[in-house]
Motif scaffolding. Sequence first.
Motif, PDB file in Angstrom:
ATOM      1  N   LEU A  48      29.299  39.107  39.272  1.00 62.79           N
ATOM      2  CA  LEU A  48      29.746  39.404  40.629  1.00 62.79           C
ATOM      3  C   LEU A  48      28.708  40.223  41.391  1.00 62.79           C
ATOM      4  O   LEU A  48      28.481  39.992  42.581  1.00 62.79           O
ATOM      5  CB  LEU A  48      31.088  40.136  40.577  1.00 62.79           C
ATOM      6  CG  LEU A  48      32.269  39.263  40.147  1.00 62.79           C
ATOM      7  CD1 LEU A  48      33.441  40.119  39.690  1.00 62.79           C
ATOM      8  CD2 LEU A  48      32.686  38.334  41.277  1.00 62.79           C
ATOM      9  N   ALA A  53      28.878  39.695  45.852  1.00 61.51           N
ATOM     10  CA  ALA A  53      30.281  39.706  46.277  1.00 61.51           C
ATOM     11  C   ALA A  53      30.677  41.061  46.846  1.00 61.51           C
ATOM     12  O   ALA A  53      30.197  42.109  46.403  1.00 61.51           O
ATOM     13  CB  ALA A  53      31.188  39.359  45.096  1.00 61.51           C
ATOM     14  N   SER A  56      36.435  43.442  47.957  1.00 60.24           N
ATOM     15  CA  SER A  56      37.706  42.719  47.838  1.00 60.24           C
ATOM     16  C   SER A  56      37.589  41.571  46.846  1.00 60.24           C
ATOM     17  O   SER A  56      38.427  41.413  45.942  1.00 60.24           O
ATOM     18  CB  SER A  56      38.154  42.195  49.206  1.00 60.24           C
ATOM     19  OG  SER A  56      38.461  43.258  50.074  1.00 60.24           O
ATOM     20  N   ASP A  57      36.542  40.751  47.010  1.00 59.26           N
ATOM     21  CA  ASP A  57      36.354  39.604  46.120  1.00 59.26           C
ATOM     22  C   ASP A  57      36.081  40.049  44.690  1.00 59.26           C
ATOM     23  O   ASP A  57      36.533  39.414  43.721  1.00 59.26           O
ATOM     24  CB  ASP A  57      35.214  38.720  46.623  1.00 59.26           C
ATOM     25  CG  ASP A  57      35.548  38.029  47.931  1.00 59.26           C
ATOM     26  OD1 ASP A  57      36.747  37.870  48.233  1.00 59.26           O
ATOM     27  OD2 ASP A  57      34.605  37.668  48.658  1.00 59.26           O
ATOM     28  N   THR A  58      35.345  41.150  44.546  1.00 56.70           N
ATOM     29  CA  THR A  58      35.017  41.649  43.212  1.00 56.70           C
ATOM     30  C   THR A  58      36.262  42.092  42.457  1.00 56.70           C
ATOM     31  O   THR A  58      36.506  41.664  41.317  1.00 56.70           O
ATOM     32  CB  THR A  58      34.022  42.822  43.312  1.00 56.70           C
ATOM     33  OG1 THR A  58      32.778  42.343  43.855  1.00 56.70           O
ATOM     34  CG2 THR A  58      33.773  43.436  41.943  1.00 56.70           C
ATOM     35  N   ARG A  60      39.384  41.420  43.139  1.00 55.51           N
ATOM     36  CA  ARG A  60      40.338  40.314  42.967  1.00 55.51           C
ATOM     37  C   ARG A  60      39.947  39.464  41.759  1.00 55.51           C
ATOM     38  O   ARG A  60      40.808  38.989  41.013  1.00 55.51           O
ATOM     39  CB  ARG A  60      40.389  39.466  44.237  1.00 55.51           C
ATOM     40  CG  ARG A  60      41.473  38.363  44.191  1.00 55.51           C
ATOM     41  CD  ARG A  60      41.639  37.673  45.532  1.00 55.51           C
ATOM     42  NE  ARG A  60      42.264  38.550  46.498  1.00 55.51           N
ATOM     43  CZ  ARG A  60      41.623  39.134  47.514  1.00 55.51           C
ATOM     44  NH1 ARG A  60      40.319  38.944  47.680  1.00 55.51           N
ATOM     45  NH2 ARG A  60      42.265  39.922  48.345  1.00 55.51           N
ATOM     46  N   ALA A  61      38.652  39.257  41.573  1.00 49.51           N
ATOM     47  CA  ALA A  61      38.183  38.456  40.440  1.00 49.51           C
ATOM     48  C   ALA A  61      38.365  39.187  39.110  1.00 49.51           C
ATOM     49  O   ALA A  61      38.603  38.558  38.081  1.00 49.51           O
ATOM     50  CB  ALA A  61      36.706  38.090  40.639  1.00 49.51           C
ATOM     51  N   SER A  70      46.269  42.108  45.594  1.00 49.40           N
ATOM     52  CA  SER A  70      46.354  41.861  47.033  1.00 49.40           C
ATOM     53  C   SER A  70      47.318  42.832  47.702  1.00 49.40           C
ATOM     54  O   SER A  70      47.099  43.262  48.834  1.00 49.40           O
ATOM     55  CB  SER A  70      46.783  40.418  47.300  1.00 49.40           C
ATOM     56  OG  SER A  70      45.792  39.514  46.844  1.00 49.40           O
ATOM     57  N   GLU A  73      45.312  46.191  47.810  1.00 48.85           N
ATOM     58  CA  GLU A  73      43.874  46.042  48.065  1.00 48.85           C
ATOM     59  C   GLU A  73      43.255  47.277  48.714  1.00 48.85           C
ATOM     60  O   GLU A  73      42.197  47.748  48.286  1.00 48.85           O
ATOM     61  CB  GLU A  73      43.637  44.809  48.949  1.00 48.85           C
ATOM     62  CG  GLU A  73      42.183  44.566  49.271  1.00 48.85           C
ATOM     63  CD  GLU A  73      41.970  43.274  50.044  1.00 48.85           C
ATOM     64  OE1 GLU A  73      40.937  43.159  50.717  1.00 48.85           O
ATOM     65  OE2 GLU A  73      42.851  42.391  49.977  1.00 48.85           O
TER      66      GLU A  73
END
Length: 234
Positions: A48, A53, A56-58, A60-61, A70, A73
Amino acid sequence: MPPKTTLAIFDFDGTLFDTHESISHTIQLTFNALLPTHAPPQPEVHRLIASGAGLSDTFRALHPDPTAFSAQENDWIEKYRALYATHGQLLIKAFPGAQELLTSLRAEGVPVAIVSNKGVAAVKTALERNGLAGYVPEDLIVGDKTPGAQRKPHPASFVDVLVPTLAGSFGVTVEAADGVLVVGDTVADIQFARNIRGRVCWCRYGYGDREACEGLAPDFVVDSLTDVVGIVKG
């Protein structure tokens, strides 16, 4: 002959600054604080970081329950940033040649901007802690939550933020994107440069996936920041 460089746009993580340890350590601290029963797998953390990234994307993954993440967050991002300011900043260091490069660009009269997926406050703090605050005008630091900006590789950070700021605050008109040099280490940086029709210098020493970045055929490839000076001067 390549066009004269009218603006140099730098990525932050993995380009100007070595932040890998600071990011991975703060991710672990965040999980320790908010979900101590889960240890994020290090290979995925490294992947990541290499992809550039955002937070948020990090998270979430890495979170075992993306739906639960979510709902919380903002709490995760605020906790990360608080821990980063306290612990992560201590682990950041500029890559060799950073100050010399920025000094050379100033001498050449080339405006310097930073476009990062990092928060602006974290970028400013790192610059200050490493004695580089005076080299990049605060108005030309674009990061997460900057009004009008969107995550790279979307061109909005350049088109909707940097161009009007340069014209309004600095009296600099960037007429041809071909004169813009983007310096970065990931696929997102290379694609960002393509989207604004600029040239791109890929920093091979950074965190990006080597095969993927090479496959995009960057205009220049460097193994240190010192090599960027020659590209700017042609």
